[in-house]
Scaffold this active site. Structure first.
Site: not given
Length: 481
Positions: A117-119, A122, A150
């Site tokens: 989900f960090k994409d 980011m 992350t």
């Protein structure tokens, strides 16, 4: 739109483009909007239409433009159009929502290039950083810490970008083999992986210590991509909006979210969306055995733990005992009393934590702000993975299983659909998946060779000066475009 620090009683205003590159405030606090933009029915209706007709990237531009007034709207649209594309994200919806079972839904946040989900944040940060650095003709050295996802999301978003180096701290031996391979297998000259002798909280403390050294930060142009950076949360607000739209048919309908969290960043974005007026009923905090946040929402006690008392679990990205973004919520909970927040997080957290059990504001966490919480154990997540796979033919990762387990705990207490925010694809946690279902998860085609690359990583002691020295030496010996 002005931004203020959670620890600045004078409420000194800052602009978005300045805090984008800086991350942590000079006083050690975290930035938040001076006031949250407010949504009306007309805006929500417009956003429904935008998502349906133009897609996620266009919706992102709409939401982000409420928080950013020092970048032209046309540029914002171009930035979001580059950040959220298919097939970089493996679904054209970018964030699909599917019904799992009996009023529980999954918000699929792991369609991006690193399957986490960090994409979602980011990929936007990579575009924003490069845009702003070009505008200023500057370079930046990003310093971050990761408990698993992350780091790879940041590195994949920043690799090869003009004017950017990335220094990422990881807790040595605490990530899964797949997570390590995603990061350490990159050989881009602007990416530097550091395995710190400690746990994630130690890595996070080093990042904060370096960022708090104003002279070092200025002289070495240090920036941040961890969720202490406001732009991360801003990007995450978008998928709360899109998930609400995809689950409802009218603006009168509310939804709840169950969010697996250790650092409080993902669910803090939900808090911000709710404060803006997005129709959210409950924000359900799902923790693993490192249940500092669950303990707070149940008792009012925020009791941080030492590295030695932080459990190593099968949902390792949540093995966190000091939640950085929690300060942002407490700032709102206490009526934005910066002096008190400075005392709580600048002093008392270092001494073991604090209690708001007897504070009249504590009741607002549930009554006014909609928070609830629950805890999941290894056996809970293994059983949840096995059950969902056997009954429904759906495979979820251990962190998402924590979210589903806690959503089930609260299902009878809420009358709205509960959207569990997925955190990663199961392939990242093969050992736990195999324990749950008897087979290793299938490796998506795009990751077939990821375990074959040689590792590029530097081991360092848990020492701020050692990390500073490594940064200085690396800057001196490597060029960025």
């Amino acid at each position: 739109m002005d931004y203020i620090s959670t620890r600045d009683s004078s409420r000194t205003p800052a602009r978005f483009s300045d805090i984008l590159l800086g991350g942590l405030a000079p006083d050690g606090g975290l930035y938040l909007p001076a006031t949250y933009p407010q949504l009306d029915d007309a805006t929500l209706t417009k956003w429904r239409d935008v998502l349906t007709k133009e897609g996620y990237a266009a919706l992102a531009a709409e939401v982000i433009s409420l928080f950013v007034d020092d970048i032209p709207l046309d540029d914002i649209k171009e930035i979001t159009a580059r950040a959220y594309t298919y097939p970089k994200f493996s679904s054209e919806d970018i964030v699909p929502v599917t019904e799992l079972e009996n009023n529980i839904f999954l918000g699929h946040l792991s369609e991006g290039p690193t399957a986490a989900f960090k994409d979602m944040a980011m990929q936007l940060l990579g575009e924003l950083f490069e845009y702003e650095l070009r505008r200023r003709d500057e370079t930046i050295n990003i310093l971050g810490a990761t408990s698993g996802d992350t780091g790879s999301s940041a590195e994949y978003a920043m690799r090869g970008r003009e004017g950017i180096r990335v220094f990422m701290l990881t807790p040595k031996g605490r990530m899964t083999p797949f997570q390590q391979a995603q990061m350490f297998g990159l050989d881009d000259p602007n990416i530097f992986n550091i395995a710190l002798d400690g746990v994630f909280d130690d890595c996070q403390d080093v990042v904060k210590a370096v960022s708090a050294d104003a002279d070092f930060k200025r002289d070495n142009r240090i920036g941040a991509v961890n969720s202490i950076n406001w732009a991360r949360l801003m990007a995450q607000v978008v998928y709360y909006v899109s998930s609400w739209i995809r689950t409802t048919s009218s603006n009168d309908e509310k939804v709840s979210f169950s969010v697996p969290t250790g650092n409080f960043g993902d669910i803090c974005a939900g808090h911000i969306a709710r404060q803006m007026g997005l129709p959210i009923d409950r924000l359900i905090v799902a923790t693993n055995e490192n249940d500092v946040l669950d303990e707070f929402f149940r008792t009012g006690d925020y009791r941080v733990r030492s590295s030695e008392d932080t459990f190593e679990t099968s949902s390792p990205s949540m093995d966190i005992s000091r939640a950085s973004n929690f300060e942002r919520f407490i700032f709102d909970l206490l009526g934005r009393d910066a002096a008190r927040v400075n005392d709580l997080f600048g002093t008392q957290v270092r001494e073991g934590g604090f209690s708001l059990a007897d504070d009249p504001n504590f009741a607002k966490a549930s009554d006014e702000y909609g928070f609830a919480s629950g805890r999941s154990s290894h056996s809970n997540r293994v059983e949840t993975i096995a059950d969902i796979n056997k009954r429904l033919g759906v495979l979820i990762d251990p962190h998402t299983a924590d979210g589903v387990h806690v959503a089930r705990m609260w299902r009878d207490e809420v009358s709205t659909p509960i959207i569990v925010l997925e955190t990663a694809l199961p392939v990242k946690f093969a050992e736990t998946i195999e324990e749950a279902i008897g087979d290793a998860p299938e490796i998506p085609e795009r990751f077939k060779t990821i375990m074959d690359a040689p590792f590029k990583v530097t081991d360092l002691p848990n020492d701020v000066d050692a990390v500073k020295s490594f940064i200085v030496e690396s800057i001196a010996t490597t060029e960025v475009k």
